[in-house]
Design a protein around this motif. Sequence first.
Motif, PDB file in Angstrom:
ATOM      1  N   LYS A 347       0.875  -1.092   0.037  1.00  0.00           N
ATOM      2  CA  LYS A 347      -0.017  -0.093   0.082  1.00  0.00           C
ATOM      3  C   LYS A 347       0.765   1.201   0.063  1.00  0.00           C
ATOM      4  CE  LYS A 347      -3.845  -2.118   2.252  1.00  0.00           C
ATOM      5  NZ  LYS A 347      -4.958  -2.161   3.482  1.00  0.00           N
ATOM      6  N   ARG A 351      -0.383   9.549   4.146  1.00  0.00           N
ATOM      7  CA  ARG A 351       0.153  10.802   4.177  1.00  0.00           C
ATOM      8  C   ARG A 351      -0.868  11.574   5.179  1.00  0.00           C
ATOM      9  NH1 ARG A 351       1.887  12.750  -1.390  1.00  0.00           N
ATOM     10  NH2 ARG A 351       0.248  11.474  -2.225  1.00  0.00           N
ATOM     11  N   PRO A 352      -0.872  12.952   5.329  1.00  0.00           N
ATOM     12  CA  PRO A 352      -1.766  13.695   6.082  1.00  0.00           C
ATOM     13  C   PRO A 352      -2.985  13.602   5.569  1.00  0.00           C
ATOM     14  CG  PRO A 352       0.312  14.953   6.237  1.00  0.00           C
ATOM     15  CD  PRO A 352       0.404  13.768   5.148  1.00  0.00           C
ATOM     16  N   CYS A 353      -4.047  13.592   6.328  1.00  0.00           N
ATOM     17  CA  CYS A 353      -5.342  13.963   5.746  1.00  0.00           C
ATOM     18  C   CYS A 353      -5.581  15.347   5.187  1.00  0.00           C
ATOM     19  CB  CYS A 353      -6.433  13.651   6.929  1.00  0.00           C
ATOM     20  SG  CYS A 353      -8.273  13.961   6.492  1.00  0.00           S
ATOM     21  N   ILE A 354      -6.110  15.557   4.047  1.00  0.00           N
ATOM     22  CA  ILE A 354      -6.108  16.672   3.682  1.00  0.00           C
ATOM     23  C   ILE A 354      -7.786  17.361   3.729  1.00  0.00           C
ATOM     24  CG2 ILE A 354      -4.345  16.718   2.036  1.00  0.00           C
ATOM     25  CD1 ILE A 354      -5.988  16.217  -0.303  1.00  0.00           C
ATOM     26  N   CYS A 359     -14.117  10.556   1.219  1.00  0.00           N
ATOM     27  CA  CYS A 359     -14.532   9.211   2.012  1.00  0.00           C
ATOM     28  C   CYS A 359     -15.930   9.512   2.609  1.00  0.00           C
ATOM     29  CB  CYS A 359     -13.455   9.042   3.274  1.00  0.00           C
ATOM     30  SG  CYS A 359     -13.391  10.511   4.512  1.00  0.00           S
ATOM     31  N   ASN A 399     -11.112   3.548   2.088  1.00  0.00           N
ATOM     32  CA  ASN A 399      -9.831   3.511   2.199  1.00  0.00           C
ATOM     33  C   ASN A 399      -9.404   3.491   0.665  1.00  0.00           C
ATOM     34  OD1 ASN A 399      -9.125   2.855   4.736  1.00  0.00           O
ATOM     35  ND2 ASN A 399      -7.764   0.970   3.887  1.00  0.00           N
ATOM     36  N   TYR A 400     -10.332   3.007  -0.154  1.00  0.00           N
ATOM     37  CA  TYR A 400      -9.841   2.762  -1.673  1.00  0.00           C
ATOM     38  C   TYR A 400      -9.803   4.371  -2.198  1.00  0.00           C
ATOM     39  CZ  TYR A 400     -10.836   1.702  -6.548  1.00  0.00           C
ATOM     40  OH  TYR A 400     -10.468   1.648  -8.104  1.00  0.00           O
ATOM     41  N   THR A 401     -10.794   5.035  -1.781  1.00  0.00           N
ATOM     42  CA  THR A 401     -10.977   6.563  -2.408  1.00  0.00           C
ATOM     43  C   THR A 401      -9.816   7.623  -1.852  1.00  0.00           C
ATOM     44  OG1 THR A 401     -12.358   8.195  -3.468  1.00  0.00           O
ATOM     45  CG2 THR A 401     -12.588   7.425  -0.880  1.00  0.00           C
ATOM     46  N   CYS A 402      -9.276   7.196  -0.751  1.00  0.00           N
ATOM     47  CA  CYS A 402      -8.460   8.063  -0.141  1.00  0.00           C
ATOM     48  C   CYS A 402      -7.202   8.615  -0.717  1.00  0.00           C
ATOM     49  CB  CYS A 402      -8.055   7.771   1.449  1.00  0.00           C
ATOM     50  SG  CYS A 402      -7.026   8.816   2.413  1.00  0.00           S
ATOM     51  N   PRO A 403      -7.146   9.873  -0.963  1.00  0.00           N
ATOM     52  CA  PRO A 403      -5.925  10.566  -1.826  1.00  0.00           C
ATOM     53  C   PRO A 403      -4.819  10.504  -0.959  1.00  0.00           C
ATOM     54  CG  PRO A 403      -7.188  12.247  -1.267  1.00  0.00           C
ATOM     55  CD  PRO A 403      -8.163  11.011  -0.960  1.00  0.00           C
ATOM     56  N   SER A 404      -4.767  10.577   0.299  1.00  0.00           N
ATOM     57  CA  SER A 404      -3.671  10.433   1.152  1.00  0.00           C
ATOM     58  C   SER A 404      -3.329   8.943   1.474  1.00  0.00           C
ATOM     59  CB  SER A 404      -3.717  11.201   2.361  1.00  0.00           C
ATOM     60  OG  SER A 404      -3.872  12.650   2.010  1.00  0.00           O
ATOM     61  N   ALA A 405      -4.079   8.028   1.073  1.00  0.00           N
ATOM     62  CA  ALA A 405      -3.942   6.532   1.124  1.00  0.00           C
ATOM     63  C   ALA A 405      -3.773   6.318   2.701  1.00  0.00           C
ATOM     64  CB  ALA A 405      -2.506   5.997   0.607  1.00  0.00           C
ATOM     65  N   PRO A 407      -4.911   4.845   6.385  1.00  0.00           N
ATOM     66  CA  PRO A 407      -5.543   3.512   6.625  1.00  0.00           C
ATOM     67  C   PRO A 407      -6.702   3.634   7.620  1.00  0.00           C
ATOM     68  CG  PRO A 407      -3.832   3.965   8.197  1.00  0.00           C
ATOM     69  CD  PRO A 407      -3.856   4.925   7.396  1.00  0.00           C
ATOM     70  N   LEU A 409     -10.173   2.134   7.152  1.00  0.00           N
ATOM     71  CA  LEU A 409     -10.895   0.945   7.486  1.00  0.00           C
ATOM     72  C   LEU A 409      -9.960   0.271   8.703  1.00  0.00           C
ATOM     73  CD1 LEU A 409     -13.182  -0.529   7.359  1.00  0.00           C
ATOM     74  CD2 LEU A 409     -12.136  -1.902   5.643  1.00  0.00           C
TER      75      LEU A 409
END
Lengths: 429, 332, 340
Positions: A347, A351-354, A359, A399-405, A407, A409
Motif C-alpha cells: 500500500k 500521508r496527512p489527511c487533507i 471518504c 480506504n479505496y478512495t482516500c488520496p492520502s492513502a 488506513p 478502515l
Amino acid sequence: MSAGEPIVSFPLPKQGVIPVTQHLGAPAKVLVKRGDTVKTGQLIAQTAGFISANVHSPFTGKVKKVDQTTDASGYKRQAVIIDVDPQEQWEEGIDTSHDLLREITADAKEIVEKIKANGVVGLGGATFPSHVKLMVPEGKDIRYLIINGVECEPYLTNDHRLMLEKADEMMVGIQVLMKGLHVKKAIIGVEANKMDAIKHLKDKASHYEGITVEPLKVKYPQGGEKQLIKALINREVPSGKLPLDVGCVVNNVATAFAVYEAVQKNKPLIDRVLTVTGKKLLKTANLKVRIGTPVSQLLDHVGGLPEDTGKIVSGGPMTGKALTTTEVPVVKGTAGILVMDREEAWKATPRPCIRCAKCTQVCPQGLEPYLLHQYGEMKRTEEAEYDGIMDCIECGSCNYTCPSARPLLEYIRYGKAETGQMIRNRKSN
Amino acid sequence: MKNTLTISGSPHVHGSWTIEKAMYGVVLAMVPAMLVSFYMFGLGAVRVMLMSIVACMVFEYVIQRYIIKGPVTIMDGSALVTGILLAFNLPTSIPSWMIITGALVAIGMGKMSFGGLGKNPFNPALVGRVFMLISFPAAMTTWPKPIVSRPFFSFQGLDEKVLDSITGPTPLGMLTDGADGTMPEYVNMLMGSMAGSLGEISALALIIGGVYMLARKIITWHIPVAYLLSSFVFAGILWAVDPTQYADPMFHMITGGLILGVFFMATDYVTSPMSAKGQIIFGVGAGVLTILIRVFTPYPEGVSFAILLMNAFTPLINSATKPKRFGEKQPA
Amino acid sequence: MDQVILSAVVSLGAIGGTAAIILYFVARQFKVIEDPRIDLVDDKLPAANCGGCGYAGCRAFAEALVKTGDLDNLYCPVGGNDLVAEIAPILGVEASEKAPQVAVLRCNGTREHAVPKVNYDGPRSCAWAHSLFAGEAGCPNGCLGLNDCVRSCDFHAMYTDKDTGLPVVVEENCVACGACVDACPRSIIEIRPQGKKSRRIYVTCVNTEKGAPAKKSCQVACIGCGKCVKECPFEAITLQNNLAYIDPHKCKLCRKCAPVCPTGCILELNFPPRKVKPKTGKTPDQKVGKERNTTEDDSKAAESQSAKSQSQNSDNSPKPDDKPGKRASDSDSAPENTEK
C-alpha cells in the motif's frame, strides 16, 4: 477476468483439513477422533449453541488427527485432519445424481431442519448459519426474499458462473427458501454488467412462481445486504436493526444453490464454487472445490504462483483476508483466491489527511470515516459510538478512495472492536 | 527472498486518486486565468507569478527541511497551488520583496505553523494576501490597467509618477470610493479587460477552470453554487431596495475576486467543511459576508475576509452538520 | 475633564469594592473544607499523572493516601521508596519499604530467533496488527514489534532495538507504572521485582502453543517441556498452557533452571558469568544427570500425547522435587555468600 471460465470440479486432495469454525458463531463440537474412518458427507462436528453450524466430512478416509492448525491469519484453530481415500463412499441418504428435483416435498419445518442438519451457511462471505435466518421471530412480517446475485466484490466471478450454469437448481432453492419463510415474492438482484446472467435468469424465472429478476446499477458496494435492500425495495435498514425489521430476508445465490442441494438432495455443504484469479496467473478459474482442500493445490491448478507474488487474498480485494501461508484449507466462506503481485500488494505510505471529504462522499452508510478513523486511533469509543462507528459495514470504499492513502478502515475496524467491547461491558453491568 | 507474502488489512486495492492528482488538477484549472493575466498584464504578471510560486515552494522546503525536520513534501503540489493563488490575489505592480514576505506569511504562518498540509485552519494563500493587504495597503490596492507593457523586473516597485499614469481603479473601487473612471462593459469584465489583481480579472477563464474541476470531481458543486447563489440573491435584494445606491447583482458576480474565491479558495479541501450540508452553509455564509463587506465597509473587496471568516467557522460547522446516515429515516 | 476622570475612578472603585465584598462572602459561604495534608502530599508527588498507582492522576492519589492513611497498599511507582519516606511523616505513619519493580519483556523473538515469514504492511500499531494476524514470524503470542509499549511510556524508559526489532526497557528510567503492560495487546510485558543487584530470572516467552508449532515460529520459544519445573528446588516454576512461569516471589535466583532449558528461553540477567563446574561435588551432578534423562523422556511423552500426559507429569513431579529440596539449603546460601 474469469467470468468466461466454466465451473470445473476440482479433484480430491490427498489430505484435507476441516476447521470446525467455518461459520459465524460458536465453534462446532467435534464428534470424531483419531483413527476413525469417515464417509463423504458424514457429520464430524455438531452445532454448539444457537448461532452455530454443523460440519460434515467432505472426504472419505481416515481421521489422522484432531488438532490445532494454523488458520488464514496465523492463529490456531481446532480442525479435523483427514487422510483422503480416493475411493469415495457417500453417506447413505445423499442423492449424488445430477437430476433436477423440482417438486418440494418437505414442509416449512422440515426445510429449516434439513438446512440446519446439512450445515448450510451464507456463502456470500459472512458465513452466517442459514437456518437461523429462516427462523423468523414471532411478530415479524416477512414479505420479500431477496437473493443477492450482485457479485460482492470486483474480480470474483463464482456467483456469476453459478447463475449461468445452475440457474434451475437455484430457482428450486429459492422456492424452497420461499416455502420455508412463507413468503410469496422473491427478487433476485443482479448488477447490470452481467446481462447474460440477467437474461438467463429471467428466462428461467418465468417458469417459477413469484420470482423476479432486477438489474441493478453497477457500483460498489451494491452487494452489501443493506445497500441491496435499499436498491430493490427502497427501504433502509435502521442502525442496529436486521433486514427482518424491514420485512425481508437476504440470501446469496450460492446459498440458494446450497439450500437446493441440502433440502432436495439431502447433500450437506461439503463443497463450494470459488474463483481463483490474479493478473499474473497463467489462467484463471472457477472451481467447484471440496471444503478442506489446501489453497496451495488450487494455485498449482492455475499454473502455480508467479515469481513476484506479493499477496494472496482469500476472498475479494475489498474485504478479503490476506493469507500468511498457502497451506490453509478452503472453508465454507472462501469465495475466491486472489493473487496479487508485489507492486499491487504494497500500500502507498499514508500521508496527512487533507480533509477532502472524499471518504464521506463515498461512504454507503453516510458516516464520516475520517472522524471515525481518529476516534479509533485515539480509542475514543464513546464519541465513536455516537458518530455511528457500529454502522460501518467495512466495505473499504473510504480506504479505496482516500488520496492520502490513509488506513481509514484499519483503524475504524479497530475502533469498532473497542466500541463493541465497551457496549458489551455496559450491557453486562 | 523467502518472505514474499504481505499481510495487511482489507481493502487490498486502492483507487488512483492521490493528493498530487487533486493538486495538479487545481493547477491545471488555473491555467486559463493565468494565461489571461499574462496576456493582459504582460511580463509583469509573469514576474509576480514566478516570484510567488518559487518563494512559496522554497519556504515550504526550508521549513520542512530545517525547522520541522520532517519529510519534505514540496512536490505534492500544495505549495504550488498556494503560490499561484497568492499571485492571483496580487496586482502586477507589487514590489518583489512584498511578494516574498507574503509567501513567507502564507506558508510559514498560514500553513506550517499549524503542522503543514491538512492541519491549517485558514487558507494559506488568503492569510498571505490579507496580511499583505493590511501591511501594504497602498501597494496592494494600486492596480495597473491592463495591456500596458512595463519593465519585467523591478525590485523597488514602480516609480510614483509612472504609477499614476498607468494605474486605474478597479470597478469595485470606483463603487466604494466613488473614484473617477469609466466603468468597463460587462463583456470586457467577463473577458478580463479591467484593472485588478492577476487572477481575478477574467471571470470567464475562472469559470472554465471551475467547470473543469467539477467535471473531474476535484470539487463538488455545493460550495460554488451556494456561494454564488447566496451572494447573487443578497446583492439582488439590496439592488431591489435601492437600485441607485447599490450595484446590480450581475456586477457583483463578475467583478473582483468573487469567481476566483468561489471556485479556487472557498473550495480548498483543508479549510472547508466535510459534509454536503456543511459546505452549503459555508458557501451561503461566505456569499452573504462578501456582499456585506463590499457594500457596507470601506474595503472594496470582501472575498478574502469572507472566506477567512468562514474558515474559522469550519470546525463548528463540521461538528454541527452530520451527513445523513443510512437507515436514519425511512423513505415514505 | 477632571470630573470625568474622578467619576470614572470612583465608579470603577465602587464596582470593584462591591465585587470584592460579594466574593469574600461567597468564598466563605461555599468554602470547600479539605484536609490540608492533601496539598502537602500532592506537593511531594511527582506530578507525572501516569496512573501507575491506579488512581486518576497524582491529586487523586494524594486524596486516597490521606483518606486511608495507609501506605502498605498504596504505592507510587515513580517516587518509589524515597517518596514513601517523605510522605509517611505527613500522614503520621511508619514508612514501609517496598521492593522496587521493573518492567520486563517476556519475549525474545528477535529477527534471528523468530524469522519473519511474511511482511506486514499496515498501521504501526500492535493493537491493530494483533487483531489482524498472528505476527510476521507466526507466533500468536509473541512481540509484534510495532511499539505500542514504547509509545505508551512517559518516562523514556523504552526504546526499540533496531537490530532485533524488539522493545528494550531502560532499567534506570523504568518506574514500573505499568502503562506498557496495559498497552501491550498480548500481555508480554510484566512488572517484576527488580531483584538484588538487578538480578532477575524469568521466562522470555509467552507462547502457549505446543512444542512443535511454538518451535516452528521461534527458536527460543518455551515448548512446555517442564524440565525447569522439575529442576526448581523451590517450586517457583509452574507450567500452564505449555508455558513455564517463574514466580518472582518464590524464586531464590539459584540459576538451576536456565541451563536445563532446551531452547534457552530462561533469561538470567546481571549475573556473574557461570562457572563451568560447580564446586559442591560430584553427587549432585549425577543426580542432575539422572533427572535430565527422566525429564527428557517425560517431555517427549508430553509432546506426543498432549494434555493427559501433562497432568501425569505434574503428578510425578513431587518425587524428583523432594531430593533437590534437601539440597536447597546449600544452594540457597551459596549465591548469597558470593554476594557478600
